[in-house]
Scaffold this active site. Sequence first.
Site, mmCIF file in Angstrom:
data_model
loop_
_atom_site.group_PDB
_atom_site.id
_atom_site.type_symbol
_atom_site.label_atom_id
_atom_site.label_comp_id
_atom_site.label_asym_id
_atom_site.label_seq_id
_atom_site.Cartn_x
_atom_site.Cartn_y
_atom_site.Cartn_z
ATOM 1 C CB THR A 125 -4.007 -7.768 -0.292
ATOM 2 O OG1 THR A 125 -3.638 -8.199 1.018
ATOM 3 C CG2 THR A 125 -4.265 -6.274 -0.222
ATOM 4 C CE1 TYR B 87 0.337 -4.942 -0.947
ATOM 5 C CE2 TYR B 87 -0.587 -6.004 0.998
ATOM 6 C CZ TYR B 87 -0.237 -6.046 -0.340
ATOM 7 O OH TYR B 87 -0.471 -7.174 -1.064
HETATM 8 C C1 UD1 Z 1 1.032 -9.870 5.808
HETATM 9 C C2 UD1 Z 1 0.343 -8.551 5.827
HETATM 10 C C3 UD1 Z 1 -0.854 -8.619 4.958
HETATM 11 C C4 UD1 Z 1 -0.470 -9.028 3.561
HETATM 12 C C5 UD1 Z 1 0.252 -10.341 3.629
HETATM 13 C C6 UD1 Z 1 0.780 -10.729 2.268
HETATM 14 C C7 UD1 Z 1 0.786 -7.458 8.000
HETATM 15 C C8 UD1 Z 1 0.200 -7.024 9.287
HETATM 16 N N1 UD1 Z 1 -0.031 -8.165 7.182
HETATM 17 O O1 UD1 Z 1 0.150 -10.830 6.359
HETATM 18 O O2 UD1 Z 1 -1.469 -7.355 4.948
HETATM 19 O O3 UD1 Z 1 -1.615 -9.150 2.785
HETATM 20 O O4 UD1 Z 1 1.355 -10.233 4.514
HETATM 21 O O5 UD1 Z 1 1.723 -9.820 1.852
HETATM 22 O O6 UD1 Z 1 1.940 -7.232 7.734
HETATM 23 N N2 UD1 Z 1 4.793 -14.390 12.244
HETATM 24 C C9 UD1 Z 1 5.677 -14.761 13.229
HETATM 25 N N3 UD1 Z 1 7.014 -14.662 12.953
HETATM 26 C C10 UD1 Z 1 7.502 -14.213 11.749
HETATM 27 C C11 UD1 Z 1 6.587 -13.845 10.762
HETATM 28 C C12 UD1 Z 1 5.243 -13.926 11.035
HETATM 29 O O7 UD1 Z 1 5.276 -15.165 14.313
HETATM 30 O O8 UD1 Z 1 8.738 -14.142 11.591
HETATM 31 C C13 UD1 Z 1 3.353 -14.531 12.494
HETATM 32 C C14 UD1 Z 1 2.557 -13.249 12.402
HETATM 33 O O9 UD1 Z 1 2.478 -12.611 13.654
HETATM 34 C C15 UD1 Z 1 1.200 -13.783 11.927
HETATM 35 C C16 UD1 Z 1 1.568 -14.974 11.044
HETATM 36 O O10 UD1 Z 1 2.867 -15.367 11.468
HETATM 37 O O11 UD1 Z 1 0.434 -14.252 13.004
HETATM 38 C C17 UD1 Z 1 1.635 -14.652 9.562
HETATM 39 O O12 UD1 Z 1 2.439 -13.490 9.375
HETATM 40 P P1 UD1 Z 1 3.003 -13.064 7.930
HETATM 41 O O13 UD1 Z 1 3.468 -14.257 7.201
HETATM 42 O O14 UD1 Z 1 3.953 -11.938 8.132
HETATM 43 O O15 UD1 Z 1 1.701 -12.551 7.164
HETATM 44 P P2 UD1 Z 1 0.557 -11.553 7.667
HETATM 45 O O16 UD1 Z 1 1.090 -10.578 8.633
HETATM 46 O O17 UD1 Z 1 -0.621 -12.377 8.095
#
Ligand code: UD1
Length: 331
Positions: free
Chosen positions: A119, A143
């Site tokens: 990852t 993780y």
């Molecule tokens: C997350 C994990 C990462 C992991 C990946 C796949 C964290 C900090 N990172 O990536 O380590 O490898 O999942 O399992 O948890 N967002 C929103 N609203 C939401 C959800 C997300 O605004 O409801 C934003 C987040 O702030 C980010 C982007 O969308 O900027 C992507 O988020 P997300 O899909 O949760 O993945 P990561 O956090 O990048």
Amino acid sequence: MSHAPILVTGGAGYIGSHVVLQLREQGERVIVLDNLSTGFADAVIGAELVVGEVGDSALVEALLRQHGIDTVMHFAARTIVPESVADPLRYYGNNTCATRNLLGACQLVSVKHVVFSSTAAVYGIPGAGRAAECDATQPINPYGSSKLMSEWMLRDLSAATPLRHVALRYFNVAGCDRAGRVGQSTEKATLLVKVAAEAALGIRPHVAIFGTDYPTADGTGVRDYIHVEDLASAHLAALHYLRAGGESVTLNAGYGHGYSVREVLSAMSRALGSAVPFVEQPRRAGDPPELVAECSRIQQVLGWKPALDDLDLICASALQWERTLLARRGA
Ligand code: UD1
């Protein structure tokens, strides 16, 4: 020439099930080992499913011997970052210790090839928002640490024995099989594209945008979203590479460019044909502003080329799968 069957751990899960489909389409024989804790039996299409633990060395050794397996693709893991922070030993147990046991069985029966699901979380928060394979690994949650420790075990085992491996560091995996056979069925999803698809269909009231004051073009977080079918094809490229004698290697799996949260919501709104509701909230703890792959290496080493680098396509496939799930649940 017919190859030995491939053991796919976690083949009932989101990414593993897509890889199983592609392996089957290429005529490979596949045995899936999955404990069904987060996977689904009906996501295993065209392969034998063995329900059991990856950390059960005796079971794994028996399977490897029984089927003459020389290649293992290892997906089985827990992957929810906040859960790993709250219950770290569960992650070190499920991800790191179980991988150690799996590799022990692989060593006993002289498995030749391992393709490992790693990852981008191993990088932590890279300086310029871009991460290359040679950059420092500084995970900021259990993780990421649990996966990095597995990478190290594989590195050391490959150095000490004839085993060779490819570790793929996934960026933000999204979307679903375009033929609608498998998808992301995880309950209580937290990943943005899945959350947006749920909000599009009214399964949740809105998407919360976590932070609008980042130093990015529109103030929201930027990520490198890779279509799960492209990610799956990278695993097949890794398999062919190892069979052709390729050396052990760790590679980023992403597209090399990012989209903001607002851009993802716009793409999901286009797929839906109307606006996906959202609310703006403060930043989520631990989120880097930007995380994008340096990804020239995977293309050079594996000869892999993405075919689905299209955010609209990713969102449309995720939405289609969410509709399929709703229909299956009889809603
Ligand atoms: C997350 C994990 C990462 C992991 C990946 C796949 C964290 C900090 N990172 O990536 O380590 O490898 O999942 O399992 O948890 N967002 C929103 N609203 C939401 C959800 C997300 O605004 O409801 C934003 C987040 O702030 C980010 C982007 O969308 O900027 C992507 O988020 P997300 O899909 O949760 O993945 P990561 O956090 O990048």
